[in-house]
Scaffold this motif. Structure first.
Motif, PDB file in Angstrom:
ATOM      1  N   LEU A  88      76.001  -2.560 -57.737  1.00  0.00           N
ATOM      2  CA  LEU A  88      76.179  -2.177 -55.982  1.00  0.00           C
ATOM      3  C   LEU A  88      76.333  -3.574 -55.531  1.00  0.00           C
ATOM      4  O   LEU A  88      75.677  -4.351 -56.410  1.00  0.00           O
ATOM      5  N   THR A  89      77.316  -3.734 -54.387  1.00  0.00           N
ATOM      6  CA  THR A  89      77.092  -4.753 -53.987  1.00  0.00           C
ATOM      7  C   THR A  89      76.326  -4.776 -52.249  1.00  0.00           C
ATOM      8  O   THR A  89      76.670  -3.576 -51.788  1.00  0.00           O
ATOM      9  N   ALA A  90      75.485  -5.986 -52.415  1.00  0.00           N
ATOM     10  CA  ALA A  90      74.840  -6.202 -51.027  1.00  0.00           C
ATOM     11  C   ALA A  90      74.925  -6.691 -49.767  1.00  0.00           C
ATOM     12  O   ALA A  90      75.832  -7.946 -50.703  1.00  0.00           O
ATOM     13  N   ALA A  91      75.437  -6.498 -48.481  1.00  0.00           N
ATOM     14  CA  ALA A  91      75.704  -7.136 -47.755  1.00  0.00           C
ATOM     15  C   ALA A  91      75.169  -7.659 -47.176  1.00  0.00           C
ATOM     16  O   ALA A  91      74.492  -6.815 -46.656  1.00  0.00           O
ATOM     17  N   PHE A  92      73.569  -8.466 -46.674  1.00  0.00           N
ATOM     18  CA  PHE A  92      72.768  -8.731 -46.096  1.00  0.00           C
ATOM     19  C   PHE A  92      73.477  -9.290 -44.738  1.00  0.00           C
ATOM     20  O   PHE A  92      74.736  -9.946 -44.318  1.00  0.00           O
ATOM     21  N   VAL A  93      72.918  -8.465 -43.463  1.00  0.00           N
ATOM     22  CA  VAL A  93      73.684  -8.163 -42.227  1.00  0.00           C
ATOM     23  C   VAL A  93      73.207  -8.472 -40.909  1.00  0.00           C
ATOM     24  O   VAL A  93      71.353  -7.900 -41.363  1.00  0.00           O
ATOM     25  N   ALA A  94      72.983  -9.840 -39.949  1.00  0.00           N
ATOM     26  CA  ALA A  94      72.480 -10.078 -39.040  1.00  0.00           C
ATOM     27  C   ALA A  94      72.449  -8.906 -38.243  1.00  0.00           C
ATOM     28  O   ALA A  94      72.891  -7.928 -38.161  1.00  0.00           O
ATOM     29  N   ASP A  95      71.717 -10.048 -37.347  1.00  0.00           N
ATOM     30  CA  ASP A  95      71.459  -8.550 -36.205  1.00  0.00           C
ATOM     31  C   ASP A  95      72.517  -7.792 -35.021  1.00  0.00           C
ATOM     32  O   ASP A  95      72.778  -6.963 -35.117  1.00  0.00           O
ATOM     33  N   SER A 135      68.476 -12.511 -49.439  1.00  0.00           N
ATOM     34  CA  SER A 135      69.458 -12.990 -47.851  1.00  0.00           C
ATOM     35  C   SER A 135      69.655 -14.313 -47.875  1.00  0.00           C
ATOM     36  O   SER A 135      68.216 -15.058 -48.604  1.00  0.00           O
ATOM     37  N   GLU A 136      70.500 -15.411 -47.553  1.00  0.00           N
ATOM     38  CA  GLU A 136      70.294 -16.640 -47.396  1.00  0.00           C
ATOM     39  C   GLU A 136      69.603 -16.859 -45.612  1.00  0.00           C
ATOM     40  O   GLU A 136      69.741 -17.814 -45.735  1.00  0.00           O
ATOM     41  N   ASN A 187      75.619 -12.754 -46.318  1.00  0.00           N
ATOM     42  CA  ASN A 187      75.688 -13.661 -47.672  1.00  0.00           C
ATOM     43  C   ASN A 187      76.055 -11.845 -48.495  1.00  0.00           C
ATOM     44  O   ASN A 187      75.633 -10.895 -48.065  1.00  0.00           O
ATOM     45  N   LEU A 188      77.299 -11.577 -49.518  1.00  0.00           N
ATOM     46  CA  LEU A 188      77.243 -10.385 -50.250  1.00  0.00           C
ATOM     47  C   LEU A 188      76.422 -10.784 -51.781  1.00  0.00           C
ATOM     48  O   LEU A 188      76.939 -12.453 -51.864  1.00  0.00           O
TER      49      LEU A 188
END
Length: 150
Positions: free
Chosen positions: A88-95, A115-116, A101-102
């Protein structure tokens, strides 16, 4: 005798665990998301138990599907792949939907991927999906989870 019964019951429940997890995964609420011109059909892991199970034991996932993990507060989120068979690839996503970051994650590992910066959302997709679509850090995802927070 009682100890044998408990041991047998525990063994049976361990054997059912992956199947139960797959059933629980399939019953999750779904939300449509957008990544540029691409559409994503995301299952939503909102409750702690849903987030804990995530995509564990899943043997396949259609390319346009993913799982959106939703946390109560923005924080540094860290994921690992124990009991997860799919790369899998995780996308860390802001509000606001911005991809912070991926991170590509390898199956059945306990390496921590974080997450960064503090985020409330993590979107997991089949590994390579973001790269094939040229979706990178900074792109804003669209959809109802992010609309209310813009």
């Amino acid at each position: 005798m009682f100890k044998r019964l408990v041991a047998l019951l525990s063994f049976c429940l361990m054997g059912l665990s992956p199947a139960w997890s797959q059933d629980a995964q399939m019953d999750l609420q779904r939300v449509p998301l957008g990544a540029g011109m691409y559409k994503i059909d995301a299952q939503v892991a909102l409750a702690p138990r849903e987030r804990e199970i995530g995509l564990m034991y899943r043997k396949e996932m259609p390319q346009q599907e993913g799982m959106l993990f939703v946390f109560e507060e923005p924080a540094t989120q860290c994921f690992w792949m124990k009991n997860t068979i799919l790369p899998l690839t995780a996308a860390f996503v802001a509000d606001d939907g911005r991809i912070v970051n991926l991170v590509d994650m390898q199956p059945q590992t306990t390496n921590s991927h974080c997450s960064e910066e503090p985020v409330r959302y993590v979107l997991e997709m089949n590994q390579g999906w973001f790269a094939k679509k040229n979706i990178k850090k900074g792109l804003k995802l669209t959809g109802t989870p992010f609309a209310a927070r813009r």
